[in-house]
Design a protein around this motif. Structure first.
Motif, PDB file in Angstrom:
ATOM      1  N   ARG A 111       0.806  -1.223   0.000  1.00 18.02           N
ATOM      2  CA  ARG A 111       0.000   0.000   0.000  1.00 18.02           C
ATOM      3  C   ARG A 111       0.842   1.276   0.000  1.00 18.02           C
ATOM      4  O   ARG A 111       0.285   2.379  -0.045  1.00 18.02           O
ATOM      5  N   SER A 112       2.161   1.142   0.032  1.00 16.26           N
ATOM      6  CA  SER A 112       3.028   2.321   0.107  1.00 16.26           C
ATOM      7  C   SER A 112       3.134   3.025  -1.236  1.00 16.26           C
ATOM      8  O   SER A 112       3.049   2.404  -2.296  1.00 16.26           O
ATOM      9  N   ALA A 113       3.341   4.327  -1.186  1.00 13.94           N
ATOM     10  CA  ALA A 113       3.575   5.089  -2.412  1.00 13.94           C
ATOM     11  C   ALA A 113       4.927   4.736  -3.008  1.00 13.94           C
ATOM     12  O   ALA A 113       5.098   4.700  -4.224  1.00 13.94           O
ATOM     13  N   VAL A 116      16.250  -8.913   0.610  1.00 12.06           N
ATOM     14  CA  VAL A 116      16.208  -7.985  -0.525  1.00 12.06           C
ATOM     15  C   VAL A 116      15.291  -8.524  -1.618  1.00 12.06           C
ATOM     16  O   VAL A 116      14.418  -7.817  -2.145  1.00 12.06           O
ATOM     17  N   SER A 117      15.470  -9.797  -1.986  1.00 13.08           N
ATOM     18  CA  SER A 117      14.651 -10.396  -3.036  1.00 13.08           C
ATOM     19  C   SER A 117      13.170 -10.368  -2.671  1.00 13.08           C
ATOM     20  O   SER A 117      12.314 -10.062  -3.515  1.00 13.08           O
ATOM     21  N   GLU A 118      12.875 -10.682  -1.422  1.00 11.71           N
ATOM     22  CA  GLU A 118      11.476 -10.686  -0.987  1.00 11.71           C
ATOM     23  C   GLU A 118      10.867  -9.298  -1.099  1.00 11.71           C
ATOM     24  O   GLU A 118       9.727  -9.129  -1.581  1.00 11.71           O
ATOM     25  N   ALA A 119      11.597  -8.293  -0.658  1.00 15.24           N
ATOM     26  CA  ALA A 119      11.089  -6.918  -0.728  1.00 15.24           C
ATOM     27  C   ALA A 119      10.859  -6.491  -2.173  1.00 15.24           C
ATOM     28  O   ALA A 119       9.839  -5.862  -2.500  1.00 15.24           O
ATOM     29  N   LEU A 120      11.804  -6.825  -3.052  1.00 15.96           N
ATOM     30  CA  LEU A 120      11.664  -6.451  -4.456  1.00 15.96           C
ATOM     31  C   LEU A 120      10.472  -7.143  -5.097  1.00 15.96           C
ATOM     32  O   LEU A 120       9.713  -6.535  -5.863  1.00 15.96           O
ATOM     33  N   GLN A 121      10.300  -8.420  -4.811  1.00 16.33           N
ATOM     34  CA  GLN A 121       9.194  -9.165  -5.408  1.00 16.33           C
ATOM     35  C   GLN A 121       7.844  -8.612  -4.960  1.00 16.33           C
ATOM     36  O   GLN A 121       6.924  -8.453  -5.770  1.00 16.33           O
ATOM     37  N   ILE A 122       7.720  -8.303  -3.672  1.00 18.80           N
ATOM     38  CA  ILE A 122       6.451  -7.770  -3.168  1.00 18.80           C
ATOM     39  C   ILE A 122       6.171  -6.399  -3.769  1.00 18.80           C
ATOM     40  O   ILE A 122       5.065  -6.123  -4.262  1.00 18.80           O
ATOM     41  N   ALA A 123       7.169  -5.530  -3.743  1.00 20.55           N
ATOM     42  CA  ALA A 123       6.975  -4.160  -4.226  1.00 20.55           C
ATOM     43  C   ALA A 123       6.715  -4.134  -5.729  1.00 20.55           C
ATOM     44  O   ALA A 123       5.809  -3.436  -6.211  1.00 20.55           O
ATOM     45  N   ARG A 124       7.485  -4.898  -6.475  1.00 23.30           N
ATOM     46  CA  ARG A 124       7.299  -4.919  -7.925  1.00 23.30           C
ATOM     47  C   ARG A 124       5.957  -5.534  -8.282  1.00 23.30           C
ATOM     48  O   ARG A 124       5.245  -5.053  -9.170  1.00 23.30           O
ATOM     49  N   ALA A 175       3.290  -5.393  -6.664  1.00 18.84           N
ATOM     50  CA  ALA A 175       2.223  -4.441  -6.358  1.00 18.84           C
ATOM     51  C   ALA A 175       2.305  -3.179  -7.215  1.00 18.84           C
ATOM     52  O   ALA A 175       1.492  -2.260  -7.045  1.00 18.84           O
ATOM     53  N   GLY A 176       3.300  -3.124  -8.121  1.00 16.71           N
ATOM     54  CA  GLY A 176       3.448  -1.959  -8.981  1.00 16.71           C
ATOM     55  C   GLY A 176       3.920  -0.721  -8.261  1.00 16.71           C
ATOM     56  O   GLY A 176       3.608   0.404  -8.675  1.00 16.71           O
TER      57      GLY A 176
END
Length: 316
Positions: free
Chosen positions: A141-143, A156-164, A166-167
């Motif tokens: 939900r973050s900008a 790092v990989s987990e954060a990138l996968q979640i953020a990417r 979610a667009g």
């Protein structure tokens, strides 16, 4: 270049920072003593620190809603740094209190504009993939999601996968040691910032001189990120985006301690871009933020949007 100020408007949504949280002990001395010697401490500060915390605090100071994803121990130091973060306006509900662990301690010894860093960062207070997954709701939900790439590869990989997935607007800072993760970073990042050594890791070669660094920034834009900022030594920062690129000079300030300059740069760049600033203005605002931070001992920022506006106007 846009005439709008980076202080105009309010960023809707949260800026989430995935990275290190710890306690900073800053000691300023006239000179670092040799073996068997001693030195009087001229300034001492004990504050919330770590690259992730510094970025979150900077974002909050610049008027955004900031949240942290990190790990501290269940000791008194962990409680103290979380209390400080809350006072700074940072949401720490996704910071893990690791049972039986001691909170990271970073000792910054500053003398003559140079720093020596002593780090006590137990493995237990490094982020895991599970820690990041627990913050999935926040990241989605973050900008914008800022990812500190010095954290373990799995996190790092987990954060990138979640953020990417979610667009999200993804800003990455640093360079993983693992080549496969570096490629993943390039595929997921909206904005990449790296220092000189980290830039060489991404490019796989030595970069000699500002022109070579600018060429490398342009090359990395072609591999995924929409904006790349690479440290170019005394020449400033090499900035590249699709169809453009330039060298942006540093601010003319006396460097007391370089600690935290990059963290303030990354946070301010993110805030300015989210507010719709054109790249040229956003990078100058970020450069002013870095200059403000390195004028004092310790990495903790003390940013004023009005001051950044004034300093950014001087950078041509």
């Amino acid at each position: 270049m846009s005439a709008a100020r980076a202080t105009t408007g309010v960023v809707e949504g949260v800026v989430a920072v995935v990275g290190q949280v710890g306690r900073d002990l800053v000691l300023r001395v006239d000179a670092v003593p040799g073996a068997g010697g001693s030195a009087a401490v001229r300034e001492r500060r004990e504050v919330l620190g770590g690259k992730g915390a510094n970025q979150a605090v900077a974002a909050a100071q610049l008027g955004t809603s900031a949240a942290l994803v990190g790990v501290v121990g269940d000791d008194a130091a962990g409680e103290e740094v979380l209390a400080q973060a809350r006072r700074d306006g940072v949401d720490v509900r996704c910071v893990v209190r690791r049972e039986g662990a001691r909170t990271a301690l970073l000792v910054d010894v500053v003398a003559g504009g140079e720093r020596r860093l002593l780090e006590d960062v137990p493995e237990e207070v490094l982020l895991t993939a599970a820690d990041v997954r627990a913050a999935t709701g926040l990241l989605r939900r973050s900008a914008a999601v800022l990812v500190q790439l010095q954290q373990p590869a799995g996190a790092v990989s987990e954060a990138l996968q979640i953020a990417r997935g979610a667009g999200r607007f993804v800003v990455v800072d640093g360079a993983p040691e693992d080549a496969a993760v570096r490629e993943e970073v390039l595929g997921a990042a909206t904005v990449l910032r790296a220092d000189a050594h980290e830039a060489e890791l991404f490019c796989g070669r030595a970069l000699r001189g500002a022109d070579a660094v600018l060429a490398a920034a342009r090359e990395l834009v072609g591999r995924g990120p929409r904006l790349v900022v690479l440290e170019a030594g005394a020449a400033g920062n090499a900035v590249a985006w699709e169809g453009g690129g330039e060298l942006v000079p540093l601010t003319a300030v006396e460097v007391v301690d370089p600690t935290g300059g990059g963290d303030s740069f990354t946070a301010a760049l993110t805030v300015a871009l989210l507010r719709g600033e054109e790249v040229e203005r956003a990078v100058r605002w970020a450069t002013a933020a870095a200059g403000s931070t390195v004028r004092r001992a310790g990495g903790r920022p003390a940013l004023s949007p009005d001051e950044l506006d004034e300093q950014a106007d001087l950078l041509t």
